[in-house]
Design an enzyme around this catalytic site. Sequence first.
Site, PDB file in Angstrom:
ATOM      1  N   LYS A 183       0.553  -1.182   0.212  1.00  0.00           N
ATOM      2  CA  LYS A 183       0.166   0.318  -0.103  1.00  0.00           C
ATOM      3  C   LYS A 183       1.009   1.221   0.202  1.00  0.00           C
ATOM      4  O   LYS A 183       2.179   1.229  -0.011  1.00  0.00           O
ATOM      5  CB  LYS A 183      -1.079  -0.236   1.288  1.00  0.00           C
TER       6      LYS A 183
HETATM    7  C1  PLP Z   1      -6.375  -3.503   0.813  1.00  0.00           C
HETATM    8  C2  PLP Z   1      -7.396  -3.276   0.960  1.00  0.00           C
HETATM    9  C3  PLP Z   1      -7.984  -3.896   1.786  1.00  0.00           C
HETATM   10  C4  PLP Z   1      -7.411  -4.726   2.998  1.00  0.00           C
HETATM   11  O1  PLP Z   1      -6.554  -4.156   3.406  1.00  0.00           O
HETATM   12  P1  PLP Z   1      -5.830  -5.689   4.125  1.00  0.00           P
HETATM   13  O2  PLP Z   1      -4.309  -5.239   5.388  1.00  0.00           O
HETATM   14  O3  PLP Z   1      -4.827  -6.637   3.646  1.00  0.00           O
HETATM   15  O4  PLP Z   1      -6.636  -6.420   5.278  1.00  0.00           O
HETATM   16  C5  PLP Z   1      -9.152  -3.679   1.923  1.00  0.00           C
HETATM   17  N1  PLP Z   1      -9.750  -2.706   1.057  1.00  0.00           N
HETATM   18  C6  PLP Z   1      -9.285  -2.260   0.281  1.00  0.00           C
HETATM   19  C7  PLP Z   1      -9.706  -1.556  -0.764  1.00  0.00           C
HETATM   20  C8  PLP Z   1      -7.778  -2.464   0.061  1.00  0.00           C
HETATM   21  O5  PLP Z   1      -7.034  -2.624  -0.822  1.00  0.00           O
END
Ligand code: PLP
Length: 377
Positions: free
Chosen positions: A192
Amino acid sequence: MKKIQMVDLKGQYEGIKKQVNDSLHEVLEDTSFINGPQVHAFQKELEEYLGVKHVIPCANGTDALQIAMMGLGLKPGDEVITADFTFAATAEVIALLQLTPVLVDVDPVTFNIDPEEIKRAITPKTKAIVPVHLFGQPADMDAIMEIAREHDLYVIEDNAQAIGANYHSKEGKTMKVGTIGDVAATSFFPSKNLGCYGDGGAIFTNNDQLAHIIRGVVNHGMYERYHHDVVGVNSRLDSFQAAVLRAKLPNLDKYNEARKEAAAKYNKAFEGEESIETPVRTGDSSTHVYHQYTLKIKNGKRDALAKHLQEKGIPFGIYYPIPLHLQKAYTDERYNEADFSVTNQLVKEVISLPMHTELEDDQIEHISKTIIDFLNN
Ligand SMILES: *Cc1c(COP(=O)(O)O)cnc(C)c1O
């Protein structure tokens, strides 16, 4: 040319090695692995960066969404409207809490939830809207907040892909996304825009009372030690992850800038290519922080292009290949195929290219040239 990767965490680490190593070392030395001083310090630093009253760290972005919904006291049967075109986590937690996910179509230009579709989906059971700032571009929060006010609904921003993006409201206010709705959830998954070196997440809110409730929910429903007032969960950001995030947060704006520059270079390279639609920015001055750089391939050759890139050793992603309403876990007999025409089309056209903070010009040139040559043959 350096080897092309979808994300280059190693290259990014090289630039902040000392800060990260020193920060991790501090955790090792004081051995407060859970709820240590690094977690508290990161929370404060992120509150300041975002301009939000409360950041509540937790174990991952999926938990953050779930905990936000638990904090709001949503009850089984309540309907929660979200986008058909998103990562499954968004709908997953709604279903897990026995709320009813109501998936709606998205805007063909921004890929974000379409406010008109939200309006059409509202019933007396609707309690909340979950806009996702998909691929790093803010959803149309002015329209969404207006709908929410009119129908007395909560807004839970899924900010997993857009941390650091600014939203300029039509009243001329500039806010970080994730600080506009009642509550927001983010993820610090390594890839991210602000990623740690494992799992991590956080909830943001400006509401003092909600923040208090959520601080208990993340900690087994405890507000006083060994007094469990509500059913909670165990969801913590560990101190090592907070240490990494503290080293990275001061660089977040610079990182998002690097993504924007890479996107601008891709855009330029694809200029005039009729079969390619580059990411469209909405007319306003809100920022797109390019968690993904996603093209639409308009001539029906998306799958052939994907195969070609694979053969050429160029990484790519198809986000997302199947609309949520067609996933076995989330189909619902109330859905009507005609209501998802945009998402149904997008899943056939989208392809995301390598996008990270370390992309070099020769890599962007090679990727774009490979794509253009293939599509023109
Ligand atoms: C990555 C993501 C999540 C979940 O995050 P995690 O840390 O992997 O649980 C939720 N919503 C969106 C849109 C994402 O891109």
